[in-house]
Every structure is written in C-alpha cells, then in structure tokens.
Design a protein around this motif. Structure first.
Motif, short mmCIF file in Angstrom:
data_model
loop_
_atom_site.label_atom_id
_atom_site.label_comp_id
_atom_site.label_asym_id
_atom_site.label_seq_id
_atom_site.Cartn_x
_atom_site.Cartn_y
_atom_site.Cartn_z
N GLN A 72 10.09 34.99 -4.78
CA GLN A 72 11.30 35.12 -5.58
C GLN A 72 11.70 36.58 -5.75
O GLN A 72 12.89 36.94 -5.68
N LYS A 73 10.71 37.46 -5.98
CA LYS A 73 11.02 38.89 -6.14
C LYS A 73 11.58 39.46 -4.85
O LYS A 73 12.52 40.28 -4.87
N GLU A 74 11.03 39.04 -3.72
CA GLU A 74 11.54 39.54 -2.44
C GLU A 74 12.98 39.10 -2.22
O GLU A 74 13.81 39.86 -1.72
N GLU A 75 13.30 37.86 -2.61
CA GLU A 75 14.67 37.38 -2.48
C GLU A 75 15.61 38.14 -3.40
O GLU A 75 16.73 38.48 -3.01
N ASP A 76 15.15 38.44 -4.63
CA ASP A 76 15.99 39.19 -5.57
C ASP A 76 16.26 40.60 -5.06
O ASP A 76 17.38 41.12 -5.17
N VAL A 77 15.23 41.24 -4.50
CA VAL A 77 15.41 42.58 -3.95
C VAL A 77 16.39 42.56 -2.79
O VAL A 77 17.26 43.44 -2.66
N ALA A 78 16.30 41.54 -1.93
CA ALA A 78 17.23 41.43 -0.81
C ALA A 78 18.66 41.24 -1.29
O ALA A 78 19.60 41.83 -0.74
N ILE A 79 18.85 40.44 -2.34
CA ILE A 79 20.19 40.22 -2.89
C ILE A 79 20.76 41.52 -3.46
O ILE A 79 21.93 41.86 -3.25
N LEU A 80 19.92 42.27 -4.18
CA LEU A 80 20.38 43.53 -4.74
C LEU A 80 20.74 44.54 -3.66
O LEU A 80 21.69 45.31 -3.79
N LYS A 81 19.98 44.54 -2.57
CA LYS A 81 20.30 45.44 -1.45
C LYS A 81 21.66 45.09 -0.87
O LYS A 81 22.48 45.97 -0.57
N ASP A 82 21.93 43.79 -0.69
CA ASP A 82 23.23 43.36 -0.16
C ASP A 82 24.36 43.74 -1.11
O ASP A 82 25.43 44.19 -0.67
N GLN A 83 24.15 43.57 -2.41
CA GLN A 83 25.18 43.92 -3.38
C GLN A 83 25.48 45.42 -3.36
O GLN A 83 26.64 45.83 -3.42
N SER B 42 12.81 47.66 -11.37
CA SER B 42 11.98 46.68 -12.08
C SER B 42 11.44 45.61 -11.13
O SER B 42 10.25 45.26 -11.18
N LEU B 43 12.28 45.13 -10.23
CA LEU B 43 11.85 44.09 -9.29
C LEU B 43 10.81 44.62 -8.29
O LEU B 43 9.83 43.94 -7.98
N VAL B 44 11.03 45.83 -7.80
CA VAL B 44 10.08 46.41 -6.85
C VAL B 44 8.73 46.66 -7.52
O VAL B 44 7.67 46.43 -6.93
N ALA B 45 8.75 47.13 -8.78
CA ALA B 45 7.51 47.36 -9.51
C ALA B 45 6.76 46.04 -9.74
O ALA B 45 5.54 45.96 -9.56
N GLU B 46 7.48 45.00 -10.12
CA GLU B 46 6.86 43.69 -10.31
C GLU B 46 6.33 43.13 -8.99
O GLU B 46 5.26 42.51 -8.95
N LEU B 47 7.09 43.35 -7.93
CA LEU B 47 6.66 42.87 -6.61
C LEU B 47 5.37 43.56 -6.18
O LEU B 47 4.43 42.92 -5.68
N THR B 48 5.29 44.87 -6.37
CA THR B 48 4.08 45.61 -6.01
C THR B 48 2.89 45.17 -6.85
O THR B 48 1.78 44.98 -6.33
N HIS B 49 3.11 44.97 -8.14
CA HIS B 49 2.03 44.52 -9.02
C HIS B 49 1.55 43.12 -8.63
O HIS B 49 0.34 42.83 -8.63
N THR B 50 2.47 42.24 -8.27
CA THR B 50 2.10 40.87 -7.86
C THR B 50 1.29 40.88 -6.58
O THR B 50 0.29 40.16 -6.44
N LYS B 51 1.68 41.71 -5.63
CA LYS B 51 0.91 41.81 -4.38
C LYS B 51 -0.48 42.36 -4.63
O LYS B 51 -1.46 41.88 -4.03
N ASP B 52 -0.60 43.36 -5.50
CA ASP B 52 -1.92 43.91 -5.82
C ASP B 52 -2.81 42.86 -6.48
O ASP B 52 -4.00 42.73 -6.16
N THR B 53 -2.24 42.09 -7.39
CA THR B 53 -3.01 41.04 -8.06
C THR B 53 -3.45 39.97 -7.07
O THR B 53 -4.59 39.47 -7.11
N LEU B 54 -2.57 39.63 -6.16
CA LEU B 54 -2.90 38.62 -5.15
C LEU B 54 -4.01 39.11 -4.23
O LEU B 54 -4.93 38.35 -3.89
N ASP B 55 -3.97 40.36 -3.84
CA ASP B 55 -5.04 40.92 -3.00
C ASP B 55 -6.37 40.96 -3.75
O ASP B 55 -7.43 40.71 -3.15
N GLN B 56 -6.33 41.27 -5.03
CA GLN B 56 -7.57 41.27 -5.82
C GLN B 56 -8.18 39.88 -5.91
O GLN B 56 -9.41 39.73 -5.82
N LEU B 57 -7.35 38.86 -6.04
CA LEU B 57 -7.87 37.49 -6.09
C LEU B 57 -8.49 37.09 -4.76
O LEU B 57 -9.51 36.40 -4.71
N LYS B 58 -7.88 37.52 -3.68
CA LYS B 58 -8.41 37.19 -2.36
C LYS B 58 -9.74 37.90 -2.10
O LYS B 58 -10.60 37.37 -1.39
N GLN B 59 -9.90 39.10 -2.65
CA GLN B 59 -11.13 39.86 -2.42
C GLN B 59 -12.27 39.38 -3.30
O GLN B 59 -13.43 39.40 -2.88
#
Length: 208
Positions: free
Chosen positions: A171-182, A130-147
């Motif tokens: 925040q999503k990147e931090e959550d993914v890093a925490i889950l990887k450590d866990q 769920s976090l990776v999917a949200e992270l990917t969607h957020t990056k895509d949206t951010l790139d669209q705004l920049k373009q």
C-alpha cells in the motif's frame, strides 16, 4: 517579477529538488541516511517557526493574487461589454486599453499559479516523506522478522504479522507512486499554463 515572487519561485525550485531526491529509488541504506539528513532541520523549533511564517506569507500572496485575478477579470469583462462604454470611458485614465488589462491579468494569473503550486507541492513533499519513512521502517521490520525466524518455523501469529506488513508495504508503494504521478502532473501543468499564458500575450503587451 517582484522580489517576493522571485523568492517564492526559488522556494518552488527548492521543493522540486527535495521532492526529486526523496522520490529517487536509492538503496535502503542511502535512503535511510537521506531521510535522516532531511529530518535534522525539523528538529529545531526555530526552523519550524520560520518555515510556518514563510508558508503563511506564501498563502497571503496566493490569496492576494486570486483577488487581483478576480478584479482584473471583472475589468476585462467590463471593457469588452459594449453596454458599458460609459463606464469604460470613465476609467480611461486608469486603463489604457484592453491589451493592458490582458497583460495585467497574465501577471496576476502567473503569480496565482506560482503561489498555489508552491503550497500544493509543500503538502505533497510532507506526505511523500512520511510515506517513504514508513515504507523504509516496514521493510526493515520485515527483514528483521525473516532473520530472527526461518520461514518454516514461523508461528501463525507471526505469519499474520508478516502478511500484514507485506500488505502495508504494498500500500505504501502504491501511495508513493500516486504522489509521484501527481507531482509530475503538477509540474507539467505549471509549465504548460505558463507557456500558454506567455504565448497568448504579445510581447508589447507584457510591458509592466
């Protein structure tokens, strides 16, 4: 190891592979395809029902193994208590000696850890996906705004939206890093416990 516990171990191994694939730092295009491939089985209602039955079965095995650990531990304490010699003698036909109880406790604890880690890793995989999917969607949206708009011509509302997206992305990147450590700690603890328990029981005591 019984056949159903062997299947649970196979499920745990599959979950570890899936978690590793989801957590790998793929390029965004490849990651988007990986997430799409993972989501295809879950679109089938039959697959979701089957997965729920499997998890419920593992949960039942976990509860049963916890109960067995509690019972065997009580027997071990009873056998070790000098004040309970009469009770120990009464059940001598069932329990041969203290070493046999320790071996039984080892197998019960192994099954409990196996089922528990499988259930816990299932929750981690779902949350990580769920976090990776949200992270990917957020990056895509951010790139669209920049373009769509240059940085110099962005309105105040767009600036706030970009800042909000960047904050969510961080925040999503931090959550993914925490889950990887866990997950890494979970895997290390499982093999450490397994090694310790295997070393604490002599080979003659591990005869089933």
């Amino acid at each position: 190891m019984a056949i159903y516990y062997a299947l649970v171990f196979a499920l745990l191994a599959v979950e570890m592979v899936l978690f590793t694939i989801v957590s790998l730092p793929f390029p965004r295009a490849i990651r988007r395809r990986v997430l799409h491939v993972f989501s295809i089985p879950f679109k089938s209602e039959q697959f979701q029902i089957g997965l729920k039955f499997v998890l419920i079965f593992v949960l039942i095995l976990f509860i049963d193994s916890v109960n067995r650990v509690w019972q065997v531990t009580a027997e071990l304490h009873s056998a070790s208590d000098p004040r309970s010699n009469q009770h120990t003698a009464a059940i001598a036909g069932i329990i041969n000696d203290r070493a046999e109880i320790q071996a039984r406790r080892f197998y019960s604890q192994r099954n409990m850890y196996l089922c528990g880690f499988t259930l816990f890793l299932t929750l981690i995989i779902i949350r990580t996906y769920s976090l990776v999917a949200e992270l990917t969607h957020t990056k895509d949206t951010l790139d669209q705004l920049k373009q769509t708009k240059p940085t110099t011509g962005v309105d105040a509302d767009d600036v706030d939206e970009v800042l909000t997206l960047k904050a969510e992305l961080k925040q999503k990147e931090e959550d993914v890093a925490i889950l990887k450590d866990q997950a890494k700690k979970l895997s290390d603890d499982y093999y450490q416990v397994k090694s310790e328990k295997r070393g604490s029981v002599k080979p003659a005591e591990l005869v089933n």
